[in-house]
Design a protein around this motif. Structure first.
Motif, PDB file in Angstrom:
ATOM      1  N   THR A   1       0.839  -1.195   0.000  1.00 41.45           N
ATOM      2  CA  THR A   1       0.000   0.000   0.000  1.00 41.45           C
ATOM      3  C   THR A   1       0.872   1.241   0.000  1.00 41.45           C
ATOM      4  O   THR A   1       2.018   1.201   0.452  1.00 41.45           O
TER       5      THR A   1
ATOM      6  N   ARG B   1      -1.195   5.303   8.635  1.00 40.58           N
ATOM      7  CA  ARG B   1      -2.095   5.182   7.479  1.00 40.58           C
ATOM      8  C   ARG B   1      -1.804   3.897   6.713  1.00 40.58           C
ATOM      9  O   ARG B   1      -2.718   3.154   6.338  1.00 40.58           O
TER      10      ARG B   1
ATOM     11  N   ASP C   1      -3.882   0.120   6.355  1.00 41.35           N
ATOM     12  CA  ASP C   1      -4.231  -0.546   5.090  1.00 41.35           C
ATOM     13  C   ASP C   1      -3.791  -2.009   5.105  1.00 41.35           C
ATOM     14  O   ASP C   1      -4.472  -2.886   4.565  1.00 41.35           O
ATOM     15  N   ILE C   2      -2.630  -2.266   5.701  1.00 37.19           N
ATOM     16  CA  ILE C   2      -2.141  -3.644   5.812  1.00 37.19           C
ATOM     17  C   ILE C   2      -3.110  -4.450   6.682  1.00 37.19           C
ATOM     18  O   ILE C   2      -3.495  -5.575   6.347  1.00 37.19           O
TER      19      ILE C   2
ATOM     20  N   ALA D   1      -6.225  -3.895   7.106  1.00 37.28           N
ATOM     21  CA  ALA D   1      -7.490  -4.058   6.395  1.00 37.28           C
ATOM     22  C   ALA D   1      -7.486  -5.263   5.457  1.00 37.28           C
ATOM     23  O   ALA D   1      -8.538  -5.723   5.017  1.00 37.28           O
ATOM     24  N   MET D   2      -6.307  -5.787   5.128  1.00 44.16           N
ATOM     25  CA  MET D   2      -6.203  -6.997   4.297  1.00 44.16           C
ATOM     26  C   MET D   2      -6.085  -8.251   5.169  1.00 44.16           C
ATOM     27  O   MET D   2      -5.953  -9.355   4.646  1.00 44.16           O
TER      28      MET D   2
ATOM     29  N   LEU E   1     -10.586  -9.264   1.290  1.00 40.93           N
ATOM     30  CA  LEU E   1     -10.822  -8.220   0.295  1.00 40.93           C
ATOM     31  C   LEU E   1     -12.090  -7.428   0.615  1.00 40.93           C
ATOM     32  O   LEU E   1     -12.864  -7.796   1.498  1.00 40.93           O
ATOM     33  N   ARG E   2     -12.278  -6.330  -0.147  1.00 41.65           N
ATOM     34  CA  ARG E   2     -13.502  -5.555   0.002  1.00 41.65           C
ATOM     35  C   ARG E   2     -14.685  -6.256  -0.671  1.00 41.65           C
ATOM     36  O   ARG E   2     -15.822  -5.893  -0.436  1.00 41.65           O
TER      37      ARG E   2
ATOM     38  N   MET F   1     -13.429  -6.693   4.294  1.00 46.70           N
ATOM     39  CA  MET F   1     -12.892  -5.757   5.293  1.00 46.70           C
ATOM     40  C   MET F   1     -12.293  -4.529   4.612  1.00 46.70           C
ATOM     41  O   MET F   1     -11.776  -4.600   3.499  1.00 46.70           O
ATOM     42  N   ILE F   2     -12.345  -3.396   5.340  1.00 45.39           N
ATOM     43  CA  ILE F   2     -11.734  -2.138   4.902  1.00 45.39           C
ATOM     44  C   ILE F   2     -11.364  -1.389   6.180  1.00 45.39           C
ATOM     45  O   ILE F   2     -11.936  -1.663   7.236  1.00 45.39           O
ATOM     46  N   ASP F   3     -10.403  -0.487   6.108  1.00 44.97           N
ATOM     47  CA  ASP F   3     -10.172   0.351   7.284  1.00 44.97           C
ATOM     48  C   ASP F   3     -10.897   1.671   7.088  1.00 44.97           C
ATOM     49  O   ASP F   3     -11.066   2.144   5.958  1.00 44.97           O
TER      50      ASP F   3
END
Lengths: 299, 299
Positions: B34, B61, B65-66, B68-69, B138-139, B198-200
């Motif tokens: 990311t 930040r 993101d990491i 969120a995966m 993933l989203r 998942m997402i942050d």
């Protein structure tokens, strides 16, 4: 952009559109990673460099670092800071230059970020490459007795830059290496198993050779008479100019190094010595080769 | 910096000091990547944010993101554009904030670039993480009937920001999440095999939930009464504030999701529906939940 970015690289399992990209190295490979920050006024000028050239140059810097490891590029990530008043057309042409070069080297644009900058364009480019495990060519492998080589010619981009500083309006032709530098990916891959150390010439021969000597804990002697100085360039340009994006490497004295690799000339320019000093000789007189940094456009 | 940067991560075969870093993923793992660009005036203000907070925030930040995966962080790369007049002390404190957070999560600073910027500080941070092959969250995995969860509380950082915009001088305490956000790495790793998407929350719940719905081609219903609104924050802050860096995820209706993971509360806040609309209800009235972007400090 997301549509344009979808490449075919199998190593990119997931590209733009999630929190992260997912990279899946092939068995037996490791990944090399480089990041290069380009800032308007320092690395390029909008009045000198067409947007397409800026996009090309930003990615070429990273690809050249990948080449310097003897690796092949896989994916690129682009972070762009753009001033509010920048015309959309400039951004489109920047991306054209960036993506055209990416496509040629089969690099997938796998992610990035965009934000508003207060003044001037900022582009940070990260390139991920792949190399067989343990086969990356480092700066630290040169030994006394090794021969020093350089690909292509030196000083051309610096001489173009000098002309622009002198007020000349230079057209950004596609074959003008200052505007569209050519990363030596194909040359580099042929040097795995041959080169004992390697670096790309981004800051200038004198600086980058000093880096090899420092990391390898050796000295070097450059034979001035052998230097492949570009047409219209001076010895000064070739020694200290920078932005050549040629490969500077060493090989054992008994190694077979062709005079041309992947269509690019390869020239022997000196040898590695014990000690830490970097010198240059015309076979009559010998002097120290001082590392004089590439000072970008700050003058 | 080079000395400070030398970490212990075995996956970083070669760090700062060559043309590229060399990363060696462990067998059966893939890498997630990311990149986050932070620009003075847009993402932070030097008059509001101490340098240590800026360094922490820039890396947080990427770590978020990491997370969120469902991955774990391995290495970070830092590109810094610094104005000529910036005091060295500011840079040192920025690095202190960055490296303190890096050390806590065992992230090696494996490379970067520094250049002069014309105006304002620019920091682009790239983080590489690792996740077992095929296990990244993933989203795009949410399905109708899934339950929506969020970690921690929402709106706190936005309410702090509002106070600063109103002219209040807020001290940058270490436990103040606006200044020192906490990436939810430990929580995220426990969610592998549980979370379907998942997402942050970086842009705000309304925007980030819309991202999940878009990528998963589903709709969502948020139960306003269940939202874990932070103390001193408003519903508005919690829905649209951004910079929470909490995890927003979905799980099957019959999945076991603890109410606390790694010491962080996990709250059920709604459910996934067919169709593409994102709505919010107080169980009396239902309205559309419009995705209102996080507009940083540009007002």
């Amino acid at each position: 952009l997301r549509r344009q970015a979808r490449g075919k690289r199998r190593e990119v399992a997931l590209g733009i559109g999630d929190d992260c990209a997912v990279l899946r190295p092939r068995a037996g490979e490791e990944m090399v990673v480089t990041t290069d920050l380009s800032i308007e006024g320092t690395h390029f000028r909008r009045e000198w460099h067409p947007a397409e050239s800026v996009g090309h140059r930003c990615l070429a810097r990273g690809l050249s670092d990948i080449a310097a490891m003897g690796a092949g590029p896989v994916a690129a990530f682009l972070s762009l800071g753009l001033p509010q008043k920048l015309p959309q057309r400039w951004v489109n042409e920047f991306l054209l230059g960036f993506l055209t070069l990416a496509k040629r080297f089969e690099v997938t644009l796998a992610g990035g970020d965009i934000a508003e900058s207060r003044e001037g364009v900022v582009a940070d480019v990260m390139v991920v490459g792949a190399v067989p495990r343990g086969k990356a060519i480092l700066r630290s492998g040169a030994r006394a007795g090794d021969v020093i080589y350089v690909s292509g010619s030196l000083g051309g981009p610096a001489s173009t830059l000098k002309r622009m500083f002198a007020g000349e309006k230079v057209r950004a032709k596609k074959n003008e290496r200052h505007f569209f530098p050519e990363p030596r990916i194909a040359v580099a891959q042929k040097l795995r198993g041959v080169a004992t150390s390697m670096i790309d010439i981004s800051d200038g021969l004198s600086v980058d050779l000093a880096h090899i000597c420092e990391e390898s804990k050796v000295g070097a002697m450059v034979n001035e008479l052998l230097l492949p100085v570009a047409r219209n360039a001076s010895l000064e340009d070739a020694l200290h100019g920078g932005e050549d994006y040629e490969l500077l490497f060493t090989a054992r004295e008994n190694a077979h190094v062709p005079v041309e690799i992947a269509g690019v000339a390869v020239t022997e320019i000196g040898w590695i010595e014990r000690g830490g000093s970097v010198r240059i000789t015309d076979l009559k007189k010998t002097r120290a080769l001082k590392a004089r940094g590439w000072e970008h456009f700050v003058r």
